[in-house]
Design an enzyme around this catalytic site. Structure first.
Site, PDB file in Angstrom:
ATOM      1  CB  SER A 119       8.257  47.079-106.711  1.00 29.79           C
ATOM      2  OG  SER A 119       8.465  47.991-105.688  1.00 29.79           O
ATOM      3  CD  GLU A 152       0.934  49.981-110.269  1.00 30.71           C
ATOM      4  OE1 GLU A 152       0.808  49.889-111.484  1.00 30.71           O
ATOM      5  OE2 GLU A 152       1.964  49.589-109.669  1.00 30.71           O
ATOM      6  CG  ASN A 191       7.738  49.246-111.466  1.00 30.57           C
ATOM      7  OD1 ASN A 191       8.240  50.356-111.666  1.00 30.57           O
ATOM      8  ND2 ASN A 191       7.622  48.736-110.257  1.00 30.57           N
TER       9      ASN A 191
HETATM   10  N1  LIG Z   1      11.863  52.386-102.494  1.00 33.02           N
HETATM   11  C1  LIG Z   1      10.970  52.500-103.441  1.00 33.02           C
HETATM   12  O1  LIG Z   1      11.054  53.382-104.304  1.00 33.02           O
HETATM   13  C2  LIG Z   1       9.800  51.573-103.475  1.00 33.02           C
HETATM   14  C3  LIG Z   1       8.640  51.981-104.159  1.00 33.02           C
HETATM   15  C4  LIG Z   1       7.520  51.142-104.161  1.00 33.02           C
HETATM   16  C5  LIG Z   1       7.577  49.908-103.513  1.00 33.02           C
HETATM   17  N2  LIG Z   1       8.727  49.537-102.869  1.00 33.02           N
HETATM   18  C6  LIG Z   1       8.707  48.249-102.171  1.00 33.02           C
HETATM   19  O2  LIG Z   1       8.530  48.507-100.788  1.00 33.02           O
HETATM   20  C7  LIG Z   1       9.228  47.529-100.020  1.00 33.02           C
HETATM   21  C8  LIG Z   1      10.208  48.226 -99.096  1.00 33.02           C
HETATM   22  O3  LIG Z   1      11.129  48.946 -99.875  1.00 33.02           O
HETATM   23  P1  LIG Z   1      12.053  50.076 -99.225  1.00 33.02           P
HETATM   24  O4  LIG Z   1      12.626  50.838-100.349  1.00 33.02           O
HETATM   25  O5  LIG Z   1      11.303  50.778 -98.164  1.00 33.02           O
HETATM   26  O6  LIG Z   1      13.191  49.170 -98.578  1.00 33.02           O
HETATM   27  P2  LIG Z   1      14.171  49.559 -97.382  1.00 33.02           P
HETATM   28  O7  LIG Z   1      15.355  48.666 -97.550  1.00 33.02           O
HETATM   29  O8  LIG Z   1      14.374  51.031 -97.289  1.00 33.02           O
HETATM   30  O9  LIG Z   1      13.357  49.116 -96.093  1.00 33.02           O
HETATM   31  C9  LIG Z   1      13.052  47.780 -95.808  1.00 33.02           C
HETATM   32  C10 LIG Z   1      12.985  47.622 -94.296  1.00 33.02           C
HETATM   33  O10 LIG Z   1      12.488  46.324 -94.010  1.00 33.02           O
HETATM   34  C11 LIG Z   1      13.162  45.884 -92.857  1.00 33.02           C
HETATM   35  N3  LIG Z   1      13.025  44.437 -92.742  1.00 33.02           N
HETATM   36  C12 LIG Z   1      13.747  43.483 -93.347  1.00 33.02           C
HETATM   37  N4  LIG Z   1      13.304  42.273 -92.969  1.00 33.02           N
HETATM   38  C13 LIG Z   1      12.291  42.465 -92.105  1.00 33.02           C
HETATM   39  C14 LIG Z   1      11.447  41.612 -91.360  1.00 33.02           C
HETATM   40  N5  LIG Z   1      11.567  40.285 -91.442  1.00 33.02           N
HETATM   41  N6  LIG Z   1      10.496  42.163 -90.565  1.00 33.02           N
HETATM   42  C15 LIG Z   1      10.365  43.507 -90.485  1.00 33.02           C
HETATM   43  N7  LIG Z   1      11.141  44.382 -91.172  1.00 33.02           N
HETATM   44  C16 LIG Z   1      12.093  43.859 -91.966  1.00 33.02           C
HETATM   45  C17 LIG Z   1      14.572  46.374 -93.019  1.00 33.02           C
HETATM   46  O11 LIG Z   1      15.263  46.404 -91.773  1.00 33.02           O
HETATM   47  C18 LIG Z   1      14.343  47.755 -93.587  1.00 33.02           C
HETATM   48  O12 LIG Z   1      14.266  48.753 -92.599  1.00 33.02           O
HETATM   49  C19 LIG Z   1       9.859  46.587-101.026  1.00 33.02           C
HETATM   50  O13 LIG Z   1       8.992  45.496-101.229  1.00 33.02           O
HETATM   51  C20 LIG Z   1       9.972  47.442-102.274  1.00 33.02           C
HETATM   52  O14 LIG Z   1       9.986  46.685-103.448  1.00 33.02           O
HETATM   53  C21 LIG Z   1       9.820  50.344-102.817  1.00 33.02           C
END
Ligand SMILES: NC(=O)c1ccc[n+]([C@@H]2O[C@H](COP(=O)([O-])OP(=O)(O)OC[C@H]3O[C@@H](n4cnc5c(N)ncnc54)[C@H](O)[C@@H]3O)[C@@H](O)[C@H]2O)c1
Length: 394
Positions: A119, A152, A191
């Protein structure tokens, strides 16, 4: 390049949803995370969601058929060895992402494209951990990926046209609407605009100009927003906003976090998830739509709430970071606005937007640089609907 196998790294909130939509669209998916139990819980969530979609006739295939296209593994090698396209959705940490990309570069076939769902982190710096910088791109899905139509697509400094085109085609096959972000700037489009609206709204409250409810009532009742800005902030989590804002400003996005947000973060008042944020909820995780009296909607001029976001949108357009229609599409699909930000600007009147920015600077004591595009439009009398031309022609 034809994509048929997609590797999704990280099976959390975003990763499991992205894996699900890829499988629904017929792709073979391999899903990776650091532990078996996380992968199992991701599959359970996908199954539950597929069953709901099937019940509502939103997918034709039986859930089991879709699920059969998703394999899971804690081994990066296993998921990447025959992937055409990787979508990384691990935690928002630059070092973790760079490490994943470095390994993926060694494990995935040489022609594979490596995308990040970040993000707020720089695609360019993620790409620099690989030997295939031109094949690294941002694909920023929104939460929940199954329901949110927008992606995006972000070009890093090195991303080539072929990578951009394959990524666009892939997202189209996932039935997404695409906004191309031509430059790797903090917060991309959605954002950045969101931050301007939240910061403005919060500063109006901080400086005693309006109450939280007044701002949200203006947005809900006068501009037809489905949710007010504070409602959205509480719903998505003030902690998430706080972190993203911090990363964006550390990367040069000129903004000051509103002191109220700072305090709420310190007090762990994150919004719906903790039961209290800008509004108070029946309990942690228990959402109840805030009641807003209609009379409150008259207390504030709507243009002041959106003026800084319009200024930001003008900057994005003038710098060629995204097109006019893409920026309008981004706010409608990414933020749920009932119309594009440039449409609001044209309806308010560009002169009124500039006056609102000046007033906002006065209220907060922090000077806002008025974007040269807005000043030029005022000079040329392109004031919007009232002069038959603004960002659009009427
Ligand atoms: N949650 C949102 O609203 C949202 C929206 C758009 C983008 N994002 C982006 O998406 C990404 C994930 O966000 P999320 O909310 O799903 O986070 P989350 O914490 O729910 O999930 C992240 C996952 O990544 C895993 N992980 C950590 N290190 C790892 C590794 N080395 N190899 C493989 N897996 C690994 C964790 O165990 C976890 O299950 C981030 O970059 C976030 O900024 C999130």
């Amino acid at each position: 390049m034809e994509v048929s196998k997609i590797a999704v790294i990280g099976a959390g909130t975003m990763g499991h949803g992205i894996a699900e939509i890829c499988a629904i669209s017929g792709f073979e998916v391999s899903l990776n995370d650091v532990a078996e139990n996380i992968l199992n819980s991701a599959i359970e969530k996908i199954k539950w969601s597929l069953e709901k979609l099937y019940e509502k006739k939103q997918i034709k295939e039986e859930p089991s058929q879709v699920l059969a296209r998703i394999k899971t593994s804690t081994s990066l090698d296993e998921v990447l060895k025959d992937a055409d396209f990787m979508i990384e959705a691990a935690i928002e940490d630059l070092n973790v992402k760079r490490d994943i990309f470095k390994k993926a570069d060694m494990l995935a076939p040489s022609q594979a494209i490596l995308a990040s769902n970040t993000s707020s982190l720089p695609i360019t710096e993620i790409a620099e951990s690989t030997q295939r910088k031109s094949k690294v791109i941002g694909t920023h899905f929104f939460n929940p990926p199954v329901l949110m139509k927008l992606v995006e697509i972000v070009r890093g400094k090195y991303t080539d046209d072929a990578t951009l085109n394959v990524s666009i085609q892939l997202c189209k096959k996932l039935e997404k609407e695409i906004v191309v972000v031509n430059k790797d700037i903090p917060g991309f489009v959605v954002n950045r605009i969101l931050a301007r609206v939240v910061d403005t709204a919060c500063m109006l409250v901080y400086n005693g100009v309006a109450d939280v409810e007044d701002v949200d009532a203006v947005l809900r009742y006068r501009l037809n927003f489905p949710m007010g800005v504070f409602e959205v902030a509480d719903y998505s989590g003030l902690d998430v906003f706080y972190f993203i804002h911090g990363i964006m400003t550390s990367r040069g996005f000129k903004a000051r976090l509103c002191p109220i947000l700072e305090e709420k973060f310190k007090n762990k008042e994150y919004g719906v998830k903790t039961g209290k944020g800008f509004y108070t909820y029946p309990g942690p995780g228990k959402y109840q739509k805030p009641q807003l009296e209609k009379e409150r909607a008259t207390k504030l001029d709507p243009s002041i709430i959106l003026a800084h976001a319009i200024n930001e949108a003008a900057y994005l357009l003038r710098e060629g970071i995204a097109t006019k229609s893409d920026i309008d599409k981004a706010v409608m699909l990414g933020l749920g606005y009932p119309k594009g930000i440039f449409r609001f600007a044209d309806e308010f009147g560009i002169d009124r937007v500039v006056a609102a920015l000046e007033k906002l600077s006065e209220i907060t004591g922090e000077e806002i640089e008025i974007d040269p595009l807005l000043s030029k439009m005022v000079k040329e009398n392109k004031l919007g609907v009232k002069t038959n031309e603004g960002f659009y022609r009427y």
